[in-house]
Design a protein around this motif. Structure first.
Motif, PDB file in Angstrom:
ATOM      1  N   ARG A 184       0.819  -1.215   0.000  1.00  0.00           N
ATOM      2  CA  ARG A 184       0.000   0.000   0.000  1.00  0.00           C
ATOM      3  C   ARG A 184       0.856   1.270   0.000  1.00  0.00           C
ATOM      4  NH1 ARG A 184      -5.200   1.204   1.860  1.00  0.00           N
ATOM      5  NH2 ARG A 184      -5.434  -0.985   2.477  1.00  0.00           N
ATOM      6  N   ASP A 185       1.783   1.358   0.952  1.00  0.00           N
ATOM      7  CA  ASP A 185       2.589   2.574   1.063  1.00  0.00           C
ATOM      8  C   ASP A 185       3.545   2.716  -0.115  1.00  0.00           C
ATOM      9  OD1 ASP A 185       1.315   3.168   3.413  1.00  0.00           O
ATOM     10  OD2 ASP A 185       2.921   2.427   4.711  1.00  0.00           O
ATOM     11  N   GLY A 186       3.988   1.588  -0.661  1.00  0.00           N
ATOM     12  CA  GLY A 186       4.860   1.647  -1.828  1.00  0.00           C
ATOM     13  C   GLY A 186       4.136   2.205  -3.039  1.00  0.00           C
ATOM     14  N   VAL A 187       2.883   1.789  -3.231  1.00  0.00           N
ATOM     15  CA  VAL A 187       2.077   2.312  -4.328  1.00  0.00           C
ATOM     16  C   VAL A 187       1.875   3.820  -4.150  1.00  0.00           C
ATOM     17  CG1 VAL A 187      -0.205   2.280  -5.402  1.00  0.00           C
ATOM     18  CG2 VAL A 187       0.920   0.127  -4.773  1.00  0.00           C
ATOM     19  N   TYR A 188       1.599   4.222  -2.926  1.00  0.00           N
ATOM     20  CA  TYR A 188       1.393   5.649  -2.649  1.00  0.00           C
ATOM     21  C   TYR A 188       2.662   6.446  -2.976  1.00  0.00           C
ATOM     22  CZ  TYR A 188       0.451   9.968  -0.099  1.00  0.00           C
ATOM     23  OH  TYR A 188       0.274  11.287   0.232  1.00  0.00           O
ATOM     24  N   GLU A 189       3.817   5.897  -2.632  1.00  0.00           N
ATOM     25  CA  GLU A 189       5.078   6.596  -2.911  1.00  0.00           C
ATOM     26  C   GLU A 189       5.290   6.775  -4.413  1.00  0.00           C
ATOM     27  OE1 GLU A 189       8.055   4.271  -0.998  1.00  0.00           O
ATOM     28  OE2 GLU A 189       7.389   4.808   1.040  1.00  0.00           O
ATOM     29  N   VAL A 190       4.960   5.750  -5.204  1.00  0.00           N
ATOM     30  CA  VAL A 190       5.108   5.871  -6.652  1.00  0.00           C
ATOM     31  C   VAL A 190       4.156   6.932  -7.188  1.00  0.00           C
ATOM     32  CG1 VAL A 190       4.908   4.676  -8.866  1.00  0.00           C
ATOM     33  CG2 VAL A 190       5.872   3.492  -6.903  1.00  0.00           C
ATOM     34  N   ILE A 208       3.222   2.787 -15.397  1.00  0.00           N
ATOM     35  CA  ILE A 208       4.430   3.065 -14.616  1.00  0.00           C
ATOM     36  C   ILE A 208       4.390   2.321 -13.285  1.00  0.00           C
ATOM     37  CG2 ILE A 208       5.630   4.857 -13.308  1.00  0.00           C
ATOM     38  CD1 ILE A 208       6.326   4.834 -16.233  1.00  0.00           C
ATOM     39  N   VAL A 209       3.230   2.297 -12.626  1.00  0.00           N
ATOM     40  CA  VAL A 209       3.107   1.547 -11.371  1.00  0.00           C
ATOM     41  C   VAL A 209       3.389   0.066 -11.618  1.00  0.00           C
ATOM     42  CG1 VAL A 209       1.493   0.771  -9.587  1.00  0.00           C
ATOM     43  CG2 VAL A 209       1.525   3.181 -10.275  1.00  0.00           C
ATOM     44  N   GLY A 210       2.811  -0.481 -12.688  1.00  0.00           N
ATOM     45  CA  GLY A 210       3.041  -1.889 -13.006  1.00  0.00           C
ATOM     46  C   GLY A 210       4.508  -2.176 -13.266  1.00  0.00           C
ATOM     47  N   HIS A 211       5.146  -1.311 -14.046  1.00  0.00           N
ATOM     48  CA  HIS A 211       6.557  -1.519 -14.356  1.00  0.00           C
ATOM     49  C   HIS A 211       7.416  -1.389 -13.111  1.00  0.00           C
ATOM     50  CE1 HIS A 211      10.632  -0.391 -15.728  1.00  0.00           C
ATOM     51  NE2 HIS A 211      10.382  -1.239 -16.710  1.00  0.00           N
ATOM     52  N   HIS A 212       7.107  -0.440 -12.252  1.00  0.00           N
ATOM     53  CA  HIS A 212       7.895  -0.214 -11.033  1.00  0.00           C
ATOM     54  C   HIS A 212       7.920  -1.471 -10.158  1.00  0.00           C
ATOM     55  CE1 HIS A 212       9.640   2.074  -7.673  1.00  0.00           C
ATOM     56  NE2 HIS A 212       8.782   1.443  -6.897  1.00  0.00           N
ATOM     57  N   LEU A 244      -3.571  -2.089 -12.197  1.00  0.00           N
ATOM     58  CA  LEU A 244      -4.861  -1.394 -12.209  1.00  0.00           C
ATOM     59  C   LEU A 244      -5.772  -1.902 -11.099  1.00  0.00           C
ATOM     60  CD1 LEU A 244      -7.032   0.443 -13.367  1.00  0.00           C
ATOM     61  CD2 LEU A 244      -7.513  -1.318 -15.095  1.00  0.00           C
ATOM     62  N   TYR A 245      -5.867  -3.206 -10.947  1.00  0.00           N
ATOM     63  CA  TYR A 245      -6.746  -3.765  -9.920  1.00  0.00           C
ATOM     64  C   TYR A 245      -6.254  -3.416  -8.518  1.00  0.00           C
ATOM     65  CZ  TYR A 245      -8.744  -6.421 -13.789  1.00  0.00           C
ATOM     66  OH  TYR A 245      -9.334  -6.770 -14.972  1.00  0.00           O
ATOM     67  N   ARG A 246      -4.930  -3.323  -8.363  1.00  0.00           N
ATOM     68  CA  ARG A 246      -4.395  -2.916  -7.066  1.00  0.00           C
ATOM     69  C   ARG A 246      -4.738  -1.457  -6.781  1.00  0.00           C
ATOM     70  NH1 ARG A 246      -3.668  -4.143  -1.997  1.00  0.00           N
ATOM     71  NH2 ARG A 246      -1.664  -3.494  -1.095  1.00  0.00           N
ATOM     72  N   LEU A 247      -4.630  -0.596  -7.775  1.00  0.00           N
ATOM     73  CA  LEU A 247      -4.995   0.814  -7.605  1.00  0.00           C
ATOM     74  C   LEU A 247      -6.482   0.958  -7.281  1.00  0.00           C
ATOM     75  CD1 LEU A 247      -2.955   2.353 -10.567  1.00  0.00           C
ATOM     76  CD2 LEU A 247      -2.589   2.809  -8.130  1.00  0.00           C
ATOM     77  N   LYS A 248      -7.284   0.113  -7.897  1.00  0.00           N
ATOM     78  CA  LYS A 248      -8.719   0.148  -7.617  1.00  0.00           C
ATOM     79  C   LYS A 248      -9.002  -0.318  -6.194  1.00  0.00           C
ATOM     80  CE  LYS A 248     -13.159  -1.600  -9.344  1.00  0.00           C
ATOM     81  NZ  LYS A 248     -13.550  -2.415  -8.184  1.00  0.00           N
TER      82      LYS A 248
END
Length: 412
Positions: free
Chosen positions: A252-258, A303-307, A316-320
């Motif tokens: 969660r926090d890693g996604v937010y940082e990206v 970019i999130v997926g590649h990171h 996308l599903y994780r962001l959702k």
């Protein structure tokens, strides 16, 4: 170990494999009478002979020395093909799986002759069977958070999931499985814990499959074999494993940082309260983002997926699920997946997650572990030159190359 009991176990193991004494003798290079004498307890069994017999009988060497008589276990290959009969339909796939499990057995035998501690694997998380999809997802996310904390990897991307799994005492390999099958987890006395994923899938999907099967190793270890495929994707334990994989690979926090690095992820309106030093009271303020600036676009998803090394859809599903995009937005973004692919292609980044890995790298982690053990066993004179050359065939390494490397190690 009493030689009579050792001989009895050798006989039981041989008969369980359906081998005659002559066949066993031919396989390890001794007269038939030597096998007869070993099984009757009238002849000592050398370490090298026992290693060869253990491999031939598909048993760990420890099987012959346990204090209590070990219960007969179904052969690992028989067990696997019984649970996943689809593997039998394609001889090439069956041969790959058989070779992989044979390498795992070789690894167990080599670790035993080297005197290494038996692999215990990562800790098992005792979770009750989920009763709802919501409970399954909550369990998966909780264990993912705990496992990241245990491994001290914070919010960073995991560079190599198969390497991480291998470091936890689990054999890990990619193979060409039937397309409907993403992977499997196995637990068997002859190999310990093993994870196999479908390496014919794109890199990002394969990484997700590794994490998915790792979830089974952590939470479903009471099952000897767990198959993940389109046939059972609706099961709650599969939903739990998917939730674990998403959270483990994309914390969660890693996604937010990206998202923050992309200047995204903030609410359009931010209310702030600060202390007023003069009055001792408070000052209310409101900050507004520029209209539309916080909207997640297809390039942000890419970019999130590649990171994190996952597919566009997984990102996308994780962001959702983290509520960074709404349901209507997710539908639109899914339709723009091709644009995400084009965007990464334009930056020469798509191959990192969207292309299939070259075949020679599919089982690299497993082969690396076995090669290391084989060279070390040869260096310590625990295995012979002939045995090393036999292993070179399984490892798909030229015999002269592996022998040269082992000789150099021995001479150091």
């Amino acid at each position: 170990m009493d030689p009579i009991e050792l001989g009895r176990r050798l006989r039981i193991a041989r008969e369980a494999r359906g081998l005659s004494q002559q066949a066993a003798a031919d396989a390890i290079g001794v007269p038939r009478t030597a096998i007869t004498q070993m099984e009757s307890g009238n002849r000592a069994v050398s370490t090298l002979e026992l290693t060869k017999l253990a491999e031939l009988y598909r048993r760990p060497v420890t099987y012959f020395f346990e204090e209590a008589a070990p219960a007969e276990e179904e052969d690992v290959l028989v067990a696997l093909h019984r649970v996943a009969p689809g593997l039998e339909q394609d001889p090439a796939v069956r041969d790959q799986v058989d070779r992989c499990l044979s390498l795992c057995r070789d690894g167990v035998v080599l670790e035993t002759v080297l005197g290494l501690a038996a692999r215990s694997g990562p800790p098992a998380y005792e979770m009750r069977a989920p009763r709802t999809a919501g409970e399954a997802i909550a369990q998966g996310e909780h264990v993912a958070h705990e496992e990241r904390r245990r491994l001290s990897i914070g919010n960073s991307p995991i560079p190599d999931v198969s390497e991480l799994i291998g470091a936890q005492g689990i054999w890990a390999s990619g193979l060409e499985l039937p397309n409907h099958m993403s992977g499997l987890f196995m637990r068997h006395p002859s190999i310990g814990l093993a994870i196999i994923v479908n390496a014919s899938h794109p890199r990002g999907r394969k990484r997700f499959s590794y994490a998915h099967e790792y979830a089974h190793a952590l939470m479903d270890r009471d099952h000897d074999i767990t198959i993940s495929s389109t046939d059972n994707s609706a099961e709650l334990v599969e939903k739990r494993a998917n939730a674990f994989a998403a959270s483990f690979l994309m914390p969660r926090d890693g996604v937010y940082e990206v998202l923050r690095s992309l200047d995204k992820g903030l609410p359009s309106r931010q209310e702030q309260t600060i202390f007023d030093a003069a009055s001792g009271g408070q000052i209310e303020a409101e900050a507004r983002s520029a209209p539309g600036s916080q909207r997640i676009t297809y390039k942000d998803v890419a970019i999130v997926g590649h990171h994190f090394g996952v597919s566009y859809q997984a990102a996308l599903y994780r962001l959702k699920s983290l509520r960074h995009v709404s349901q209507p937005e997710s539908v639109e973004l899914l339709e723009h997946e091709d644009f995400g692919r084009q965007y990464l292609n334009a930056l020469n980044m798509f191959k990192d997650v969207g292309e299939q890995e070259q075949r020679q790298y599919w089982d690299r982690e497993l082969r690396s572990e076995i090669a290391h053990l084989a060279i070390e066993a040869y260096r310590r004179e625990e295995i012979s030159r002939g045995r090393l050359l036999e292993l070179s065939k399984s490892l798909d390494i030229p015999g002269e190359t592996l022998l040269e490397l082992a000789e150099v190690a021995r001479g150091e």
